[in-house]
Write an enzyme that holds these catalytic residues in place. Structure first.
Site, short mmCIF file in Angstrom:
data_model
loop_
_atom_site.label_atom_id
_atom_site.label_comp_id
_atom_site.label_asym_id
_atom_site.label_seq_id
_atom_site.Cartn_x
_atom_site.Cartn_y
_atom_site.Cartn_z
N HIS A 121 -17.00 2.95 38.22
CA HIS A 121 -16.55 1.61 38.14
C HIS A 121 -16.87 0.80 39.40
O HIS A 121 -16.59 1.29 40.43
CB HIS A 121 -14.90 1.41 37.70
CG HIS A 121 -14.65 2.25 36.41
ND1 HIS A 121 -14.47 3.45 36.22
CD2 HIS A 121 -14.25 1.56 35.33
CE1 HIS A 121 -14.22 3.46 34.79
NE2 HIS A 121 -13.98 2.70 34.27
N LYS A 147 -20.42 6.99 31.58
CA LYS A 147 -19.81 5.71 31.66
C LYS A 147 -19.96 5.06 33.01
O LYS A 147 -19.59 5.30 33.91
CB LYS A 147 -18.17 5.87 31.43
CG LYS A 147 -17.39 4.51 31.31
CD LYS A 147 -16.00 4.82 31.08
CE LYS A 147 -15.25 3.50 31.02
NZ LYS A 147 -13.59 4.08 31.05
#
Length: 219
Positions: A121, A147
């Site tokens: 992230h 991700k």
């Protein structure tokens, strides 16, 4: 197209998690259990109470330096991550920075039967395409489930994060941008190949997150 969803459950009370999870899985394909919201000592109890449903759960134990709530030490967190693998959830979310730094944990996870979702992230920005592609390339070495989530401040930022799907033919990629301006990326990612998109049951727990009812109304 039927949108596959993963309901994020960020609940502090261990006793409520089982009930919320049952509700979530009655409407959604998957659920993400944010175990970092629970006190470290209560995680084993939570895992035991929901073990029958973990085959449809993404387990996440996010540390504070990665935007999470885990309050224990890194040693405690690693021990809990190892414990989670014994319950063989659908996916165990482990940060890219964590596996890069901790080779012993990486080897342990590699030997476990649990599928690992390697996550990364950026809560401040969206890097340029070159940086994103390089990060994806490095992450793919650890798992086929990857991700990448960033914060978008423009349409161009959103386009950059979604462009990663051009490089993801052999992996299961979840890539989208957070923020109100990039909300549509949480839907577009499904059309580009994401196995599911994260949603809430009510109040969003991440910037720009849709509720499950929102997603259902789009179909």
């Amino acid at each position: 197209m039927k949108y596959k969803t993963c309901v994020s459950i960020a609940e502090k009370n261990p006793k409520k998690i089982k009930q919320i999870l049952k509700n979530a899985l009655s409407k959604s394909e998957y659920a993400e259990i944010r175990l970092d919201f629970v006190k470290p000592g209560e995680v084993p109890t939570v895992l035991e109470s929901i073990k029958g449903k973990l085959s449809r759960c993404v387990c996440t134990l996010r540390p504070k330096n990665e935007g999470g709530k885990f309050s224990g030490t890194e040693k405690e967190r690693v021990s809990i991550l190892k414990l989670i693998t014994e319950y063989n959830p659908f996916l165990l979310d482990v940060e890219f920075n964590t596996v890069k730094k901790d080779q012993k944990l990486h080897q342990y996870l590699k030997k476990s039967k649990t599928d690992i979702l390697i996550s990364w992230h950026d809560f401040k920005k969206t890097p340029d395409v070159k940086k994103l592609n390089l990060t994806l390339k490095e992450m793919r070495k650890f798992s086929n489930h990857v991700k990448l989530v960033t914060v978008a401040k423009s349409i161009n930022d959103t386009s950059n994060i979604l462009s990663l799907y051009n490089k993801s033919s052999k992996i299961k990629l979840i890539a989208f941008a957070m923020g109100e301006e990039a909300r549509f990326s949480r839907i577009l990612c499904l059309h580009l190949g994401s196995p599911f998109t994260y949603v809430s049951l009510g109040k969003a727990i991440a910037p720009g997150q849709f509720s499950l009812n929102d997603i259902k109304s789009f179909q």
